[in-house]
Design a protein around this motif. Structure first.
Motif, PDB file in Angstrom:
ATOM      1  N   PRO A 157      22.675  33.722  20.839  1.00  4.41           N
ATOM      2  CA  PRO A 157      21.380  33.075  20.588  1.00  4.41           C
ATOM      3  C   PRO A 157      21.543  31.657  20.042  1.00  4.41           C
ATOM      4  O   PRO A 157      22.617  31.274  19.581  1.00  4.41           O
ATOM      5  CB  PRO A 157      20.748  34.003  19.542  1.00  4.41           C
ATOM      6  N   ASN A 158      20.479  30.904  20.121  1.00  2.00           N
ATOM      7  CA  ASN A 158      20.420  29.569  19.501  1.00  2.00           C
ATOM      8  C   ASN A 158      21.503  28.632  20.013  1.00  2.00           C
ATOM      9  O   ASN A 158      22.138  27.913  19.244  1.00  2.00           O
ATOM     10  CB  ASN A 158      20.509  29.690  17.968  1.00  2.00           C
ATOM     11  N   GLY A 159      21.697  28.621  21.341  1.00  2.00           N
ATOM     12  CA  GLY A 159      22.621  27.669  21.941  1.00  2.00           C
ATOM     13  C   GLY A 159      24.088  27.969  21.726  1.00  2.00           C
ATOM     14  O   GLY A 159      24.936  27.077  21.855  1.00  2.00           O
ATOM     15  N   LEU A 196      31.064  28.120  20.311  1.00  2.00           N
ATOM     16  CA  LEU A 196      30.561  26.770  20.530  1.00  2.00           C
ATOM     17  C   LEU A 196      29.050  26.792  20.349  1.00  2.00           C
ATOM     18  O   LEU A 196      28.394  27.776  20.687  1.00  2.00           O
ATOM     19  CB  LEU A 196      30.905  26.279  21.935  1.00  2.00           C
ATOM     20  N   ARG A 197      28.507  25.691  19.830  1.00  2.00           N
ATOM     21  CA  ARG A 197      27.060  25.637  19.624  1.00  2.00           C
ATOM     22  C   ARG A 197      26.490  24.341  20.203  1.00  2.00           C
ATOM     23  O   ARG A 197      27.001  23.243  19.933  1.00  2.00           O
ATOM     24  CB  ARG A 197      26.710  25.733  18.140  1.00  2.00           C
ATOM     25  N   ASP A 198      25.414  24.489  20.977  1.00  2.00           N
ATOM     26  CA  ASP A 198      24.649  23.363  21.510  1.00  2.00           C
ATOM     27  C   ASP A 198      23.314  23.334  20.778  1.00  2.00           C
ATOM     28  O   ASP A 198      22.345  23.976  21.189  1.00  2.00           O
ATOM     29  CB  ASP A 198      24.459  23.550  23.021  1.00  2.00           C
ATOM     30  N   ALA A 199      23.258  22.595  19.686  1.00  2.00           N
ATOM     31  CA  ALA A 199      22.092  22.631  18.804  1.00  2.00           C
ATOM     32  C   ALA A 199      20.867  21.933  19.393  1.00  2.00           C
ATOM     33  O   ALA A 199      19.733  22.339  19.132  1.00  2.00           O
ATOM     34  CB  ALA A 199      22.445  21.998  17.461  1.00  2.00           C
ATOM     35  N   ASP A 200      21.085  20.887  20.201  1.00  2.00           N
ATOM     36  CA  ASP A 200      19.945  20.111  20.702  1.00  2.00           C
ATOM     37  C   ASP A 200      19.564  20.456  22.140  1.00  2.00           C
ATOM     38  O   ASP A 200      18.677  19.826  22.718  1.00  2.00           O
ATOM     39  CB  ASP A 200      20.216  18.615  20.574  1.00  2.00           C
ATOM     40  N   GLU A 235      29.449  21.723  18.194  1.00  2.00           N
ATOM     41  CA  GLU A 235      30.131  22.455  17.116  1.00  2.00           C
ATOM     42  C   GLU A 235      31.104  23.467  17.703  1.00  2.00           C
ATOM     43  O   GLU A 235      30.810  24.132  18.706  1.00  2.00           O
ATOM     44  CB  GLU A 235      29.100  23.171  16.238  1.00  2.00           C
ATOM     45  N   LEU A 236      32.276  23.576  17.092  1.00  2.00           N
ATOM     46  CA  LEU A 236      33.275  24.565  17.496  1.00  2.00           C
ATOM     47  C   LEU A 236      33.808  25.277  16.257  1.00  2.00           C
ATOM     48  O   LEU A 236      34.228  24.625  15.306  1.00  2.00           O
ATOM     49  CB  LEU A 236      34.425  23.891  18.258  1.00  2.00           C
TER      50      LEU A 236
END
Length: 412
Positions: free
Chosen positions: A77-79, A94-98, A105-106
């Protein structure tokens, strides 16, 4: 004289017993041809993404790079995107916040699981496996995992040549584990090899769901029929064009031919007969493949589009397969992602979805080059397709152009 006769009878009985156990050697003379030809590796450079091609209406970009050898993918969830790295023995988050399909983010969420490959999640737990062990980790609200995992199974068959176990929960709530054969072309003594296992999550006891599957790394359930489909790797060393890679409808109790046959019950003449039978008779009780594709392309990940948003309507019942690429063919094939077309719940054909990794290379040396080997695939609920390249450590994001356009406008 009586002793001599008795010895002869015992000798003949022993030979017949041995044949009964191992099977008779093939009648016809066969010749094995092992072709070894690797495409020249090229390190990835950002401008190379322009060489990649996707269907009209889609676009591809680099979502992350420099990741070593990423393999299987799982969307959170949440990218968030989780990645297993078999060679590193870890799992990345990994995170794709936008929401721009590029990861900012890793975080390493598991770092001590040697050979980890298969990944899935259910009810707040992440499930991971290597060649002989299945573990689960509690998922935390921020997407990270608790440091200490719980070992559920520790006696899966040894990995051998094909240690890349994959796992997923089916519509029936059962956990499925794909187990490849230990070697290229052998009759296994362990019935759990070259198979699909079914595990009851209430007891963690397992049963043999299907057999005769040489190495079905990629499998998934059809979104409408809820039936299980998988892409099986054919054997090596049998020529340029045989045996085919197979798209199989995997059913409970199904026997899919390996090691005595491939494709639509095509007998492998180089093999001995099975114990107490002939290959020709034995394969009559096996399940034929539904669709055959060119040999040695090496299928890895496979996923259906299902009910993902922001995709064309005619993609919903189709799937994507990653072709890792050949080493056992005089002219390299694979090194791409294809769409497997389904009609009325049945696989009917394949067409290119992501190509361009294989380049002309060095004409004077008559050797092609490649800058990527597609391995894992996942499709998020929002319709973003992520592909891992385990040769150059890149994750690619493929989206419909209208989706990215709306994101850009929202950003402004």
């Amino acid at each position: 004289m009586k002793k001599s006769i008795l010895f002869t009878v015992l000798f003949i009985t022993g030979i017949l017993s041995l044949w009964a156990q191992r099977g008779l050697p093939p009648d016809a003379k066969t010749r094995s041809v092992l072709v070894t030809k690797y495409a020249q590796h090229l390190d990835f450079l950002p401008p190379m993404v322009k060489l990649l091609k996707v269907p009209d209406g889609w676009q591809v970009k680099v979502a992350a790079s420099g990741l070593g050898r990423p393999r299987m993918l799982y969307p959170g969830p949440n990218g968030v995107l989780y990645i297993t790295r078999r060679d590193g023995g870890d799992v990345l988050m990994l995170r794709d916040a936008d929401g721009d399909h590029q990861f900012e983010e890793l975080v390493t969420v598991v770092y001590d699981f040697k050979g980890v490959h298969g990944i899935t999640a259910k009810d707040g737990w992440m499930y991971l496996c290597n060649n002989n062990e299945l573990r689960r980790y509690k998922m935390l609200p921020d997407g990270r995992l608790e440091k200490t995992g719980e070992t559920l199974i520790n006696d899966l068959p040894d990995g051998g040549q094909h240690p890349n176990r994959t796992i997923d929960f089916g519509p029936d709530g059962m956990l499925y584990i794909s187990v490849g054969t230990l070697c290229n072309d052998c009759k296994e003594s362990d019935k759990e090899t070259a198979s699909m296992l079914q595990v009851d999550p209430n007891t963690w006891k397992r049963t043999l769901f299907a057999s005769g599957l040489r190495n079905t790394i990629g499998f998934d359930w059809h979104p409408t029929t809820k039936e299980l489909w998988g892409i099986d790797n054919g054997g090596d060393g049998k020529g340029n064009r045989w045996p085919p890679e197979e798209v199989n409808h995997i059913v409970k109790g199904g026997v899919y031919g390996y090691p005595f046959a491939y494709g639509k019950r095509e007998v492998d003449d180089s093999r001995e007969d099975p114990a107490g039978d002939t290959k020709e008779e034995w394969v009559k009780n096996t399940v034929a493949s539904t669709l055959e594709l060119p040999a040695h392309m090496a299928p890895i990940g496979f996923k259906f589009f299902g009910n993902a948003a922001n995709i064309p309507a005619d993609y919903a019942e189709d799937g994507l397969v990653c072709w890792h690429g050949s080493w056992n063919r005089s002219k390299p094939v694979g090194f791409k992602v294809q769409r497997i077309r389904f009609q009325n719940g049945v696989a009917v054909g394949a067409e290119d979805f992501l190509t361009g990794f294989l380049t002309p290379g060095f004409p004077l040396l008559k050797r092609k080059a490649r800058f990527g080997r597609p391995a894992g695939v996942t499709i998020t609920p929002q319709g973003t397709v992520y592909i891992s390249d385990d040769a150059n450590g890149v994750i690619y994001a493929i989206t419909q152009k209208t989706v990215d356009s709306s994101i850009s406008k929202a950003g402004k």
